[in-house]
Design a protein around this motif. Structure first.
Motif, PDB file in Angstrom:
ATOM      1  N   ASN A 299       0.777  -1.249   0.008  1.00  0.00           N
ATOM      2  CA  ASN A 299      -0.103   0.044  -0.019  1.00  0.00           C
ATOM      3  C   ASN A 299       0.896   1.271  -0.048  1.00  0.00           C
ATOM      4  OD1 ASN A 299       0.994  -0.405   2.708  1.00  0.00           O
ATOM      5  ND2 ASN A 299      -1.143   0.263   3.442  1.00  0.00           N
ATOM      6  N   VAL A 300       2.286   1.023  -0.135  1.00  0.00           N
ATOM      7  CA  VAL A 300       3.036   2.584  -0.325  1.00  0.00           C
ATOM      8  C   VAL A 300       4.257   1.893  -1.248  1.00  0.00           C
ATOM      9  CG1 VAL A 300       2.447   3.311   1.954  1.00  0.00           C
ATOM     10  CG2 VAL A 300       4.384   1.474   1.866  1.00  0.00           C
ATOM     11  N   LEU A 301       4.730   2.737  -1.797  1.00  0.00           N
ATOM     12  CA  LEU A 301       5.919   2.806  -2.521  1.00  0.00           C
ATOM     13  C   LEU A 301       7.212   2.416  -1.768  1.00  0.00           C
ATOM     14  CD1 LEU A 301       5.947   6.317  -4.515  1.00  0.00           C
ATOM     15  CD2 LEU A 301       5.515   3.946  -5.502  1.00  0.00           C
ATOM     16  N   GLY A 302       7.754   1.448  -2.286  1.00  0.00           N
ATOM     17  CA  GLY A 302       8.943   0.910  -1.603  1.00  0.00           C
ATOM     18  C   GLY A 302       8.648  -0.630  -1.412  1.00  0.00           C
ATOM     19  N   MET A 303       9.104  -0.938   0.092  1.00  0.00           N
ATOM     20  CA  MET A 303       9.048  -2.394   0.326  1.00  0.00           C
ATOM     21  C   MET A 303       7.890  -2.764   1.589  1.00  0.00           C
ATOM     22  SD  MET A 303      13.100  -3.396   0.907  1.00  0.00           S
ATOM     23  CE  MET A 303      14.324  -2.938  -0.268  1.00  0.00           C
ATOM     24  N   GLY A 304       7.236  -1.484   2.160  1.00  0.00           N
ATOM     25  CA  GLY A 304       6.125  -2.041   2.913  1.00  0.00           C
ATOM     26  C   GLY A 304       5.033  -2.559   2.513  1.00  0.00           C
ATOM     27  N   PHE A 305       4.215  -3.262   3.400  1.00  0.00           N
ATOM     28  CA  PHE A 305       2.976  -3.846   3.085  1.00  0.00           C
ATOM     29  C   PHE A 305       2.093  -3.780   4.518  1.00  0.00           C
ATOM     30  CE2 PHE A 305       5.239  -7.762   3.763  1.00  0.00           C
ATOM     31  CZ  PHE A 305       4.121  -8.699   4.691  1.00  0.00           C
ATOM     32  N   ILE A 306       0.879  -3.768   4.131  1.00  0.00           N
ATOM     33  CA  ILE A 306      -0.039  -3.766   5.306  1.00  0.00           C
ATOM     34  C   ILE A 306      -0.162  -5.510   5.563  1.00  0.00           C
ATOM     35  CG2 ILE A 306      -1.889  -3.413   4.258  1.00  0.00           C
ATOM     36  CD1 ILE A 306      -3.382  -2.142   6.736  1.00  0.00           C
ATOM     37  N   PRO A 307      -0.076  -6.329   6.489  1.00  0.00           N
ATOM     38  CA  PRO A 307      -0.460  -7.641   6.831  1.00  0.00           C
ATOM     39  C   PRO A 307      -1.830  -7.900   6.664  1.00  0.00           C
ATOM     40  CG  PRO A 307       0.268  -6.942   8.841  1.00  0.00           C
ATOM     41  CD  PRO A 307       0.363  -5.769   7.921  1.00  0.00           C
ATOM     42  N   SER A 308      -2.182  -9.072   6.360  1.00  0.00           N
ATOM     43  CA  SER A 308      -3.770  -9.552   6.486  1.00  0.00           C
ATOM     44  C   SER A 308      -4.350  -9.516   7.726  1.00  0.00           C
ATOM     45  CB  SER A 308      -3.751 -11.274   5.924  1.00  0.00           C
ATOM     46  OG  SER A 308      -3.373 -11.085   4.536  1.00  0.00           O
ATOM     47  N   SER A 309      -3.654  -9.606   8.816  1.00  0.00           N
ATOM     48  CA  SER A 309      -4.113  -9.703  10.108  1.00  0.00           C
ATOM     49  C   SER A 309      -4.831  -8.246  10.531  1.00  0.00           C
ATOM     50  CB  SER A 309      -3.203  -9.999  11.231  1.00  0.00           C
ATOM     51  OG  SER A 309      -2.103  -9.219  11.150  1.00  0.00           O
ATOM     52  N   VAL A 310      -4.158  -7.256  10.049  1.00  0.00           N
ATOM     53  CA  VAL A 310      -4.589  -5.787  10.175  1.00  0.00           C
ATOM     54  C   VAL A 310      -5.724  -5.520   9.262  1.00  0.00           C
ATOM     55  CG1 VAL A 310      -4.250  -3.280   9.962  1.00  0.00           C
ATOM     56  CG2 VAL A 310      -2.330  -5.207  11.051  1.00  0.00           C
ATOM     57  N   ILE A 311      -5.745  -6.086   8.047  1.00  0.00           N
ATOM     58  CA  ILE A 311      -6.541  -5.909   6.809  1.00  0.00           C
ATOM     59  C   ILE A 311      -7.786  -6.474   7.295  1.00  0.00           C
ATOM     60  CG2 ILE A 311      -7.262  -6.528   4.422  1.00  0.00           C
ATOM     61  CD1 ILE A 311      -4.466  -6.226   3.845  1.00  0.00           C
ATOM     62  N   LEU A 312      -7.940  -7.523   7.886  1.00  0.00           N
ATOM     63  CA  LEU A 312      -9.096  -8.499   8.205  1.00  0.00           C
ATOM     64  C   LEU A 312      -9.964  -7.486   9.308  1.00  0.00           C
ATOM     65  CD1 LEU A 312      -7.996 -12.107   8.132  1.00  0.00           C
ATOM     66  CD2 LEU A 312      -9.551 -10.804   6.499  1.00  0.00           C
ATOM     67  N   HIS A 313      -8.933  -7.049  10.296  1.00  0.00           N
ATOM     68  CA  HIS A 313      -9.583  -6.169  11.463  1.00  0.00           C
ATOM     69  C   HIS A 313     -10.351  -5.127  10.693  1.00  0.00           C
ATOM     70  CE1 HIS A 313      -8.248  -8.931  14.327  1.00  0.00           C
ATOM     71  NE2 HIS A 313      -8.901  -8.222  15.383  1.00  0.00           N
ATOM     72  N   CYS A 314      -9.581  -4.458  10.131  1.00  0.00           N
ATOM     73  CA  CYS A 314     -10.017  -3.133   9.154  1.00  0.00           C
ATOM     74  C   CYS A 314     -11.466  -3.369   8.348  1.00  0.00           C
ATOM     75  CB  CYS A 314      -9.132  -2.634   8.441  1.00  0.00           C
ATOM     76  SG  CYS A 314      -7.748  -1.760   9.153  1.00  0.00           S
ATOM     77  N   LEU A 315     -11.642  -4.638   7.714  1.00  0.00           N
ATOM     78  CA  LEU A 315     -12.853  -4.854   6.774  1.00  0.00           C
ATOM     79  C   LEU A 315     -13.841  -5.292   8.110  1.00  0.00           C
ATOM     80  CD1 LEU A 315     -11.091  -7.100   4.194  1.00  0.00           C
ATOM     81  CD2 LEU A 315     -11.965  -4.862   4.008  1.00  0.00           C
ATOM     82  N   ASP A 316     -13.613  -6.109   9.040  1.00  0.00           N
ATOM     83  CA  ASP A 316     -14.377  -6.377  10.210  1.00  0.00           C
ATOM     84  C   ASP A 316     -15.327  -4.916  10.720  1.00  0.00           C
ATOM     85  OD1 ASP A 316     -14.251  -9.172   9.477  1.00  0.00           O
ATOM     86  OD2 ASP A 316     -13.011  -9.316  11.427  1.00  0.00           O
TER      87      ASP A 316
END
Length: 422
Positions: A299-316
């Motif tokens: 979700n950003v330029l470079g090497m960073g990514f947001i892990p699924s554990s956080v994504i799933l809580h955001c969606l919930d």
């Protein structure tokens, strides 16, 4: 054309060879045209040949190009060249002969043992990875990737997860904690689908979050491939692939391993890292494991990514409340686990501490506290009291303090030190 000298024989040459092709002598422009056009025809089995200028064989081993002294012959030759170029252009438009398709990381020798199995996994995952573009006043603002996370068969509507950078109109600083980026939620967004005609359809914004830098869109799609499952099990050193789409809808593939590192002081607490760099068009694509499960999203330029554990809580949280609440803790934190073992050992000796904050668990814990609080009837802007154990370095002692934290669905901001002191 001037008549040939006695004993001379006109023999057409194939392009790319110095040997004459045994053929009957060409006696007229129309006959030569018929012979050459057969070679350059559009029949599938016919080879591509550049029309050759007739040659005159004066004696064995001695050949010269015949000059055009006949306008009809010259016109016929130019016509054949145009037909050759037109056929070549048509062929290059065939996907099987496209010379501009980029190469991926799958040619890496390190992936040879898993090339077949991982290729199948990637091709299956690619079916839900699309390209998105955003416009403001008719001007292209950004292009990024995204992927389907849900499809309603009855309404024929797909939910697309991507990065909020797609609608970010201004990047003010590399320091994400300043919260100075500007967004254009009213931007016109299109989804570039993967059907044969590469159909472009409108994408409607459902929600975006500035803190977690994610965005959700809905797209009308008649059919959808199998939606991939999410996995919250992300471990350092794990092999991963990042999928995306370039500006020509070509699939992009990057391979790496989850890095053993934590966010810098300029980055949000939730980031994990891939070991490779993602460009603008690949942002918003999924991070998958060798089984095709989604481990996160770039979700950003470079090497960073947001892990699924956080994504799933955001969606919930979004499904439950219509927004993504979060406690603003007012501190920048880092995890002891990412320090060098020598440093960890020294802290343990000096401070009697051998563990500390783990990044992904922090965000999940903060969202869980918010959810519990909101379930009791409280709302955005209310506060929560939490107990935090801290180690006071100057005194060498441990104590517990109470913090009153605000619940917000906006980005958490830290001012620069200079600003705080002013």
């Amino acid at each position: 054309m001037a008549s040939s000298q006695q004993g001379e024989r006109k023999i057409p040459l194939e392009r790319g060879t110095s040997e004459p092709v045994e053929a009957a002598a060409v006696t007229s422009p129309s006959a030569w045209h018929a012979s050459s056009s057969t070679e350059a025809s559009s029949v599938v089995s016919s080879p591509m040949r550049w029309p050759s200028v007739p040659v005159i064989t004066k004696r064995p081993g001695c050949q010269i190009l015949e000059r055009f002294n006949d306008s009809a012959m010259e016109d016929a030759y130019e016509d054949l060249k145009m037909k050759y170029r037109a056929k070549r252009e048509r062929q290059l438009k065939l996907v099987t002969l496209d010379p501009h398709v980029p190469r991926s990381c799958m040619g890496n020798q390190n992936l040879l043992p898993v090339r077949d199995s991982s290729t199948k996994t990637i091709l299956e995952g690619a079916k839900v990875v699309i390209s998105l573009s955003s416009y403001v006043d008719g001007t292209l603002m950004a292009r990024s990737s995204g992927f389907f996370i849900n499809w309603d068969e009855e309404s024929k509507v797909c939910t697309v997860l991507t990065s909020a950078r797609l609608i970010c109109s201004k990047y003010s600083s590399m320091d994400q904690w300043l919260g100075s980026d500007e967004y254009s939620p009213d931007a016109t967004v299109y989804a570039h689908l993967l059907d044969k005609d590469e159909t472009t359809v409108p994408a409607a914004l459902l929600h975006y979050d500035r803190h977690f830098n994610i965005a959700l869109f809905k797209v009308d799609v008649d059919s959808c491939a199998k939606i991939p499952s999410f996995s919250s099990e992300v471990t350092c050193g794990q092999d991963i692939f990042a999928l995306g789409r370039d500006d020509d809808l070509n699939l992009t593939i990057n391979h790496g391993r989850v890095q053993f590192k934590g966010p810098s002081m300029f980055e949000r607490h939730y980031y994990m890292y891939t070991g490779f760099t993602t460009g603008q068009s690949g942002i918003g694509g999924p991070i998958i494991n060798f089984n095709g499960q989604v481990l996160g999203m770039t979700n950003v330029l470079g090497m960073g990514f947001i892990p699924s554990s956080v994504i799933l809580h955001c969606l919930d949280m979004w499904k439950k409340f219509g927004y993504i609440p979060r406690l603003h803790i007012g501190m920048k934190l880092s995890a002891m686990k990412f320090l060098d073992p020598i440093h960890v050992e020294k802290i343990s000796r000096k401070c009697n501490i051998d563990s500390g904050l783990i990044v992904k668990e922090l965000e999940i814990e903060l969202m869980q506290i918010c959810e519990d609080h909101l379930d009791k009837g409280r709302g955005i802007g209310s506060s929560v009291d939490i107990q935090v154990g801290i180690f006071r370095m100057c005194k060498g002692s441990t104590c517990t303090i109470s913090l009153r934290l605000n619940i917000s669905n906006d980005v958490e901001v830290f001012a620069r030190v200079a600003d705080m002191n002013s």
